[in-house]
Design a protein around this motif. Structure first.
Motif, PDB file in Angstrom:
ATOM      1  N   LEU A 281       0.815  -1.207   0.000  1.00  0.00           N
ATOM      2  CA  LEU A 281       0.000   0.000   0.000  1.00  0.00           C
ATOM      3  C   LEU A 281       0.850   1.258   0.000  1.00  0.00           C
ATOM      4  CD1 LEU A 281      -2.739  -1.080   2.563  1.00  0.00           C
ATOM      5  CD2 LEU A 281      -2.934  -0.980   0.085  1.00  0.00           C
ATOM      6  N   ALA A 282       2.045   1.189   0.569  1.00  0.00           N
ATOM      7  CA  ALA A 282       2.929   2.357   0.569  1.00  0.00           C
ATOM      8  C   ALA A 282       3.274   2.775  -0.852  1.00  0.00           C
ATOM      9  CB  ALA A 282       4.190   2.045   1.362  1.00  0.00           C
ATOM     10  N   ASP A 283       3.348   1.801  -1.765  1.00  0.00           N
ATOM     11  CA  ASP A 283       3.651   2.126  -3.162  1.00  0.00           C
ATOM     12  C   ASP A 283       2.389   2.435  -3.963  1.00  0.00           C
ATOM     13  OD1 ASP A 283       6.337   1.629  -2.634  1.00  0.00           O
ATOM     14  OD2 ASP A 283       6.145  -0.506  -3.130  1.00  0.00           O
ATOM     15  N   ARG A 284       1.302   1.723  -3.675  1.00  0.00           N
ATOM     16  CA  ARG A 284       0.095   1.849  -4.501  1.00  0.00           C
ATOM     17  C   ARG A 284      -0.817   2.975  -4.024  1.00  0.00           C
ATOM     18  NH1 ARG A 284      -2.205  -3.660  -5.945  1.00  0.00           N
ATOM     19  NH2 ARG A 284      -0.434  -3.423  -7.341  1.00  0.00           N
ATOM     20  N   GLY A 285      -0.907   3.186  -2.722  1.00  0.00           N
ATOM     21  CA  GLY A 285      -1.752   4.243  -2.205  1.00  0.00           C
ATOM     22  C   GLY A 285      -3.179   3.797  -1.927  1.00  0.00           C
ATOM     23  N   VAL A 286      -4.048   4.775  -1.750  1.00  0.00           N
ATOM     24  CA  VAL A 286      -5.441   4.547  -1.375  1.00  0.00           C
ATOM     25  C   VAL A 286      -6.343   5.175  -2.432  1.00  0.00           C
ATOM     26  CG1 VAL A 286      -7.186   4.846   0.420  1.00  0.00           C
ATOM     27  CG2 VAL A 286      -4.777   4.642   1.050  1.00  0.00           C
ATOM     28  N   VAL A 287      -7.444   4.496  -2.742  1.00  0.00           N
ATOM     29  CA  VAL A 287      -8.420   4.998  -3.712  1.00  0.00           C
ATOM     30  C   VAL A 287      -9.712   5.342  -2.971  1.00  0.00           C
ATOM     31  CG1 VAL A 287      -9.762   4.481  -5.773  1.00  0.00           C
ATOM     32  CG2 VAL A 287      -7.424   3.634  -5.573  1.00  0.00           C
ATOM     33  N   LEU A 288     -10.250   6.518  -3.269  1.00  0.00           N
ATOM     34  CA  LEU A 288     -11.513   6.971  -2.678  1.00  0.00           C
ATOM     35  C   LEU A 288     -12.637   6.784  -3.689  1.00  0.00           C
ATOM     36  CD1 LEU A 288     -10.464  10.309  -0.924  1.00  0.00           C
ATOM     37  CD2 LEU A 288     -10.459   7.995  -0.004  1.00  0.00           C
ATOM     38  N   ALA A 289     -13.737   6.187  -3.242  1.00  0.00           N
ATOM     39  CA  ALA A 289     -14.915   5.984  -4.082  1.00  0.00           C
ATOM     40  C   ALA A 289     -16.149   6.375  -3.279  1.00  0.00           C
ATOM     41  CB  ALA A 289     -14.999   4.537  -4.561  1.00  0.00           C
ATOM     42  N   ARG A 294     -15.713  13.113  -3.402  1.00  0.00           N
ATOM     43  CA  ARG A 294     -15.234  14.342  -4.017  1.00  0.00           C
ATOM     44  C   ARG A 294     -15.256  15.536  -3.078  1.00  0.00           C
ATOM     45  NH1 ARG A 294     -18.465  13.659  -9.746  1.00  0.00           N
ATOM     46  NH2 ARG A 294     -17.009  12.213 -10.738  1.00  0.00           N
ATOM     47  N   LEU A 295     -15.545  15.311  -1.826  1.00  0.00           N
ATOM     48  CA  LEU A 295     -15.553  16.409  -0.867  1.00  0.00           C
ATOM     49  C   LEU A 295     -14.171  17.034  -0.812  1.00  0.00           C
ATOM     50  CD1 LEU A 295     -17.462  17.777   1.167  1.00  0.00           C
ATOM     51  CD2 LEU A 295     -16.483  16.305   2.916  1.00  0.00           C
ATOM     52  N   ALA A 296     -14.099  18.324  -1.031  1.00  0.00           N
ATOM     53  CA  ALA A 296     -12.812  19.010  -1.132  1.00  0.00           C
ATOM     54  C   ALA A 296     -12.013  18.863   0.159  1.00  0.00           C
ATOM     55  CB  ALA A 296     -13.022  20.492  -1.438  1.00  0.00           C
ATOM     56  N   GLY A 297     -10.758  18.491   0.012  1.00  0.00           N
ATOM     57  CA  GLY A 297      -9.868  18.373   1.160  1.00  0.00           C
ATOM     58  C   GLY A 297      -9.834  17.000   1.781  1.00  0.00           C
ATOM     59  N   LEU A 298     -10.762  16.084   1.393  1.00  0.00           N
ATOM     60  CA  LEU A 298     -10.793  14.757   1.996  1.00  0.00           C
ATOM     61  C   LEU A 298      -9.554  13.954   1.629  1.00  0.00           C
ATOM     62  CD1 LEU A 298     -12.170  12.505   3.570  1.00  0.00           C
ATOM     63  CD2 LEU A 298     -13.455  11.928   1.499  1.00  0.00           C
ATOM     64  N   ASP A 299      -9.177  13.962   0.356  1.00  0.00           N
ATOM     65  CA  ASP A 299      -7.997  13.197  -0.061  1.00  0.00           C
ATOM     66  C   ASP A 299      -6.724  13.732   0.587  1.00  0.00           C
ATOM     67  OD1 ASP A 299      -8.299  15.545  -1.431  1.00  0.00           O
ATOM     68  OD2 ASP A 299      -7.571  14.771  -3.348  1.00  0.00           O
ATOM     69  N   GLU A 300      -6.631  15.064   0.732  1.00  0.00           N
ATOM     70  CA  GLU A 300      -5.451  15.640   1.367  1.00  0.00           C
ATOM     71  C   GLU A 300      -5.379  15.282   2.845  1.00  0.00           C
ATOM     72  OE1 GLU A 300      -5.618  19.790   0.674  1.00  0.00           O
ATOM     73  OE2 GLU A 300      -5.499  19.620  -1.519  1.00  0.00           O
ATOM     74  N   LEU A 301      -6.535  15.291   3.516  1.00  0.00           N
ATOM     75  CA  LEU A 301      -6.570  14.950   4.938  1.00  0.00           C
ATOM     76  C   LEU A 301      -6.128  13.510   5.164  1.00  0.00           C
ATOM     77  CD1 LEU A 301      -7.423  15.520   7.902  1.00  0.00           C
ATOM     78  CD2 LEU A 301      -9.719  14.764   7.266  1.00  0.00           C
ATOM     79  N   LEU A 302      -6.630  12.581   4.347  1.00  0.00           N
ATOM     80  CA  LEU A 302      -6.269  11.174   4.514  1.00  0.00           C
ATOM     81  C   LEU A 302      -4.814  10.929   4.133  1.00  0.00           C
ATOM     82  CD1 LEU A 302      -9.474   9.434   3.120  1.00  0.00           C
ATOM     83  CD2 LEU A 302      -8.940  10.108   5.461  1.00  0.00           C
ATOM     84  N   ALA A 303      -4.313  11.647   3.132  1.00  0.00           N
ATOM     85  CA  ALA A 303      -2.913  11.479   2.743  1.00  0.00           C
ATOM     86  C   ALA A 303      -1.976  11.953   3.849  1.00  0.00           C
ATOM     87  CB  ALA A 303      -2.639  12.234   1.443  1.00  0.00           C
ATOM     88  N   GLN A 304      -2.309  13.066   4.480  1.00  0.00           N
ATOM     89  CA  GLN A 304      -1.478  13.576   5.571  1.00  0.00           C
ATOM     90  C   GLN A 304      -1.528  12.665   6.788  1.00  0.00           C
ATOM     91  OE1 GLN A 304      -2.888  17.546   6.290  1.00  0.00           O
ATOM     92  NE2 GLN A 304      -2.149  18.337   4.317  1.00  0.00           N
ATOM     93  N   GLY A 305      -2.698  12.086   7.068  1.00  0.00           N
ATOM     94  CA  GLY A 305      -2.841  11.264   8.262  1.00  0.00           C
ATOM     95  C   GLY A 305      -2.227   9.884   8.141  1.00  0.00           C
ATOM     96  N   GLY A 307       0.148   9.059   5.479  1.00  0.00           N
ATOM     97  CA  GLY A 307       1.443   9.079   4.805  1.00  0.00           C
ATOM     98  C   GLY A 307       1.447   8.333   3.491  1.00  0.00           C
ATOM     99  N   MET A 308       0.264   7.983   2.960  1.00  0.00           N
ATOM    100  CA  MET A 308       0.159   7.268   1.696  1.00  0.00           C
ATOM    101  C   MET A 308      -0.526   8.150   0.655  1.00  0.00           C
ATOM    102  SD  MET A 308      -0.879   3.371   2.839  1.00  0.00           S
ATOM    103  CE  MET A 308      -2.469   3.897   3.482  1.00  0.00           C
ATOM    104  N   HIS A 309      -0.148   7.922  -0.585  1.00  0.00           N
ATOM    105  CA  HIS A 309      -0.775   8.659  -1.680  1.00  0.00           C
ATOM    106  C   HIS A 309      -2.254   8.308  -1.750  1.00  0.00           C
ATOM    107  CE1 HIS A 309      -1.489  10.547  -5.512  1.00  0.00           C
ATOM    108  NE2 HIS A 309      -1.899   9.388  -6.024  1.00  0.00           N
ATOM    109  N   THR A 310      -3.108   9.322  -1.834  1.00  0.00           N
ATOM    110  CA  THR A 310      -4.557   9.130  -1.873  1.00  0.00           C
ATOM    111  C   THR A 310      -5.124   9.863  -3.078  1.00  0.00           C
ATOM    112  OG1 THR A 310      -4.615   9.033   0.545  1.00  0.00           O
ATOM    113  CG2 THR A 310      -6.696   9.379  -0.585  1.00  0.00           C
ATOM    114  N   HIS A 311      -5.929   9.165  -3.861  1.00  0.00           N
ATOM    115  CA  HIS A 311      -6.544   9.812  -5.010  1.00  0.00           C
ATOM    116  C   HIS A 311      -7.984   9.348  -5.164  1.00  0.00           C
ATOM    117  CE1 HIS A 311      -5.112   5.986  -6.707  1.00  0.00           C
ATOM    118  NE2 HIS A 311      -6.095   6.109  -7.592  1.00  0.00           N
ATOM    119  N   VAL A 312      -8.778  10.178  -5.811  1.00  0.00           N
ATOM    120  CA  VAL A 312     -10.202   9.911  -6.005  1.00  0.00           C
ATOM    121  C   VAL A 312     -10.396   9.213  -7.348  1.00  0.00           C
ATOM    122  CG1 VAL A 312     -12.504  10.944  -6.104  1.00  0.00           C
ATOM    123  CG2 VAL A 312     -10.736  11.967  -4.662  1.00  0.00           C
TER     124      VAL A 312
END
Length: 342
Positions: A281-289, A294-305, A307-312
């Motif tokens: 997961l450290a290489d692949r990251g997290v996917v939001l569905a 699409r709530l603004a700032g959600l992906d950034e909050l989860l990425a900071q908390g 430490g993994m790449h998070t994308h929608v």
């Protein structure tokens, strides 16, 4: 995969019964229904007045004998009769007549990973009301992961966060099965209530549920030049009509508090996973569905908390039903894990 792909390929229709929207996928046709999971009922006669978008617009605007209901809550069918009647209206008479001519019609429906036997039976009975002779239950997390294009059938870790209207599901998948999962009662409706409560206490403005949509557009950055939105409602003190300008930064600060629950659940899931999968997961990251991804700032909050790449996902609200459709069409192939031969 742990679910039977052979049985799913025999299904003709796939249904995603969400708390916010209902989606129906017809094999070899595509998505045929994408409507709000809402129905308006006449309590005097028991008749169904409206469903979908029309019924949603009736919320808070009907006389006493007309009740607007949501037959699905938290991914579970709570009113089987209304859900069946709503689905019959959605799919139309022509489609239902065609299904009746197939004596072995099969259908697939999404269910929560922790659904109890009663919830699973309610989902199956709802599809049976459409004429299905057999109903396949598919985990929402697996269907959403397939819809996102994740390689869930491989021996590699994939992490998905499905943000719905009333709940959020977090899971780590591998080999077509759930390694660790968590469900929390945080979703788009919780965010709406937090925003509405903020407007009531800060601006003394009372809003109906339907008036929260301009705020969602601000949170998604629809008009960054304005930096906020003009919201219309009723003054709490005088009862007269009132308009206020709501700053987007204030709204983001309000919704940040309930979203921390999603971050805590993600950490709990990661703690239950083997180290090798966490390394993947450290290489692949997290996917939001999900509809609230699409709530603004959600992906950034989860990425900071985490430490993994998070994308929608590209179309997060349709991931589950598109994943079900891919399973029905046979686009996902299992690994050839047969017995070893010398």
């Amino acid at each position: 995969m742990s679910l039977s792909l052979e049985q799913l390929c025999r299904c003709s229709v796939a249904v995603d019964l969400g708390a916010a929207r209902t989606r129906v996928y017809l094999k070899e046709v595509g998505l045929i229904v994408n409507q709000p999971t809402v129905a308006a009922v006449n309590t005097r006669t028991g008749s169904l007045i409206a469903v979908g978008s029309l019924a949603e617009r009736m919320t808070g605007r009907t006389p006493g004998h007309i009740r607007v209901v949501r037959p699905v809550s938290g991914g579970t069918v709570v009113d089987i009769d209304i859900a069946q009647r709503m689905l019959r209206f959605f799919v139309g008479n022509k489609v239902r007549r065609a299904w009746r001519r197939k004596p072995l019609l099969r259908a697939a429906v999404c269910v929560s990973h922790d659904a109890d036997p009663l919830a699973r039976r309610a989902a199956a009975e709802t599809l049976a009301g459409l004429g299905a002779r057999r109903v396949e239950l598919v985990d929402t997390l697996i269907a959403a992961a397939v819809g996102c294009g994740l390689p869930v059938e491989r021996p590699e870790a994939t992490m998905i966060v499905v943000c719905g209207a009333t709940t959020t599901h977090i899971a780590v998948l591998s080999m077509g099965a759930i390694v660790a999962a968590e469900k929390i009662p945080v979703g788009g409706d919780i965010i709406d209530r937090a925003v509405l409560e903020h407007l009531r206490t800060r601006h003394e403005l009372l809003l109906p549920g339907q008036s929260g949509h301009p705020l969602h557009e601000v949170l998604r950055g629809a008009d960054p030049s304005v930096g906020g939105a003009e919201v219309h409602g009723r003054d709490v003190t005088t009862g007269l009509s009132k308009s206020v300008h709501v700053d987007a930064a204030d709204v983001r600060a309000i919704v940040r508090s309930p979203l921390t629950g999603v971050l805590d659940a993600m950490r709990a899931v990661l703690r239950r996973c083997p180290p090798d999968l966490v390394a993947d997961l450290a290489d692949r990251g997290v996917v939001l569905a999900g509809g609230s991804a699409r709530l603004a700032g959600l992906d950034e909050l989860l990425a900071q908390g985490t430490g993994m790449h998070t994308h929608v996902a590209d179309r997060p609200d349709l991931c589950a039903v598109e994943g079900l459709g891919a399973l029905l069409e046979g686009k996902v192939q299992p690994l050839p894990l047969g017995p070893l031969r010398h």
